[in-house]
Design a protein around this motif. Sequence first.
Motif, mmCIF file in Angstrom:
data_model
loop_
_atom_site.group_PDB
_atom_site.id
_atom_site.type_symbol
_atom_site.label_atom_id
_atom_site.label_comp_id
_atom_site.label_asym_id
_atom_site.label_seq_id
_atom_site.Cartn_x
_atom_site.Cartn_y
_atom_site.Cartn_z
ATOM 1 N N ARG A 176 2.318 7.499 -4.110
ATOM 2 C CA ARG A 176 0.904 7.268 -3.814
ATOM 3 C C ARG A 176 0.655 7.388 -2.310
ATOM 4 N NH1 ARG A 176 2.034 2.433 -7.315
ATOM 5 N NH2 ARG A 176 1.166 2.824 -9.399
ATOM 6 N N PRO A 177 -0.615 7.306 -1.894
ATOM 7 C CA PRO A 177 -0.920 7.382 -0.448
ATOM 8 C C PRO A 177 -0.178 6.334 0.389
ATOM 9 C CG PRO A 177 -2.918 7.718 -1.707
ATOM 10 C CD PRO A 177 -1.856 7.362 -2.708
ATOM 11 N N ASP A 178 0.116 5.173 -0.196
ATOM 12 C CA ASP A 178 0.854 4.150 0.548
ATOM 13 C C ASP A 178 2.365 4.289 0.394
ATOM 14 O OD1 ASP A 178 1.207 3.366 -2.059
ATOM 15 O OD2 ASP A 178 0.526 1.301 -1.782
ATOM 16 N N GLY A 179 2.821 5.410 -0.185
ATOM 17 C CA GLY A 179 4.245 5.670 -0.355
ATOM 18 C C GLY A 179 4.860 5.025 -1.572
ATOM 19 N N SER A 180 4.081 4.245 -2.326
ATOM 20 C CA SER A 180 4.637 3.531 -3.471
ATOM 21 C C SER A 180 4.731 4.423 -4.699
ATOM 22 C CB SER A 180 3.789 2.301 -3.800
ATOM 23 O OG SER A 180 2.512 2.689 -4.278
ATOM 24 N N PHE A 181 5.566 4.007 -5.619
ATOM 25 C CA PHE A 181 5.696 4.686 -6.913
ATOM 26 C C PHE A 181 6.107 3.653 -7.952
ATOM 27 C CE2 PHE A 181 9.948 4.717 -5.139
ATOM 28 C CZ PHE A 181 10.751 4.385 -6.215
ATOM 29 N N GLU A 182 5.850 3.944 -9.200
ATOM 30 C CA GLU A 182 6.355 3.110 -10.287
ATOM 31 C C GLU A 182 6.333 3.894 -11.587
ATOM 32 O OE1 GLU A 182 3.771 -0.050 -12.081
ATOM 33 O OE2 GLU A 182 2.644 0.233 -10.219
#
Length: 276
Positions: A176-182
């Motif tokens: 995601r834009p904030d570098g997160s993933f799940e």
Amino acid sequence: MRNLDEHTVTQAVVDLLSGTPDPRLKLILVRLITHLHNFAREVELTEEELLEAILFLTATGQKCSDKRQEFILLSDVLGLSMLTVAMNNKKPEGCTESTVFGPFHVEGAPVYDNGADIANGAVGEPCLVRGTVKDRNGVPIAGAELEVWQADAEGNYDVQYPDLKTHQARGVLRSRPDGSFEFRTVVAVAYPIPVDGPVGDLLRATGRHPWRPAHLHFMIKAKQYQTLVTHVFRNGDQYLDSDAVFGVRQTLVADWIRQPDGGYTLNYDFVLNPAD
């Protein structure tokens, strides 16, 4: 080149490579031939043993398919894969370490949104995997491509099931834009590498076990960063210190946390190294 003997044949072969246009190819072939000939002399290789080696390599090639790479498996169990990875992936402290690619990556894995279930019917206990992709300074990397693949609770990858028509426990998503993933998947378990081919014969002949500790495979790509090929290993696994392919790094070991609902969660952050 007449009357060559065990002492002169090596130089004769090397001399024929003097006109090789590609200097890197020339270097590799000269050193390979030199070491190979010296090895044969050192162990006093017999003709029968050479033939047996040729038949072994022939069988290794015959075991390869679009779903299985027996030569990669052979390289893995001999430690050559990990040696090459270690030499070619020296990174600054703090970057996520690389490890072996493995023989079960395939092209064309399905693309998923964050939060999706990439298990897609694979057997196993449910697990939620979360984390971030960032650089060495902690800056999030948006849009990084994460390709994930793993074995199911039976210790098999989807491509090991001949009648399976769809991919399972395998997929591609982006941070995601904030570098997160799940994503959701199944809990990783320890499993034996395939032993129904020449590599299995080699392990049995040398008294080695074929087991790999539980892990997830990741390949992460982002513009202006080095591609990362790695695993995340499950803490507490009995094979962490005897991985059949020598791939474990302590920094890649993480906890799978049991949740009240019976599932598990895994949290792991990846740090990429700039391409330059």
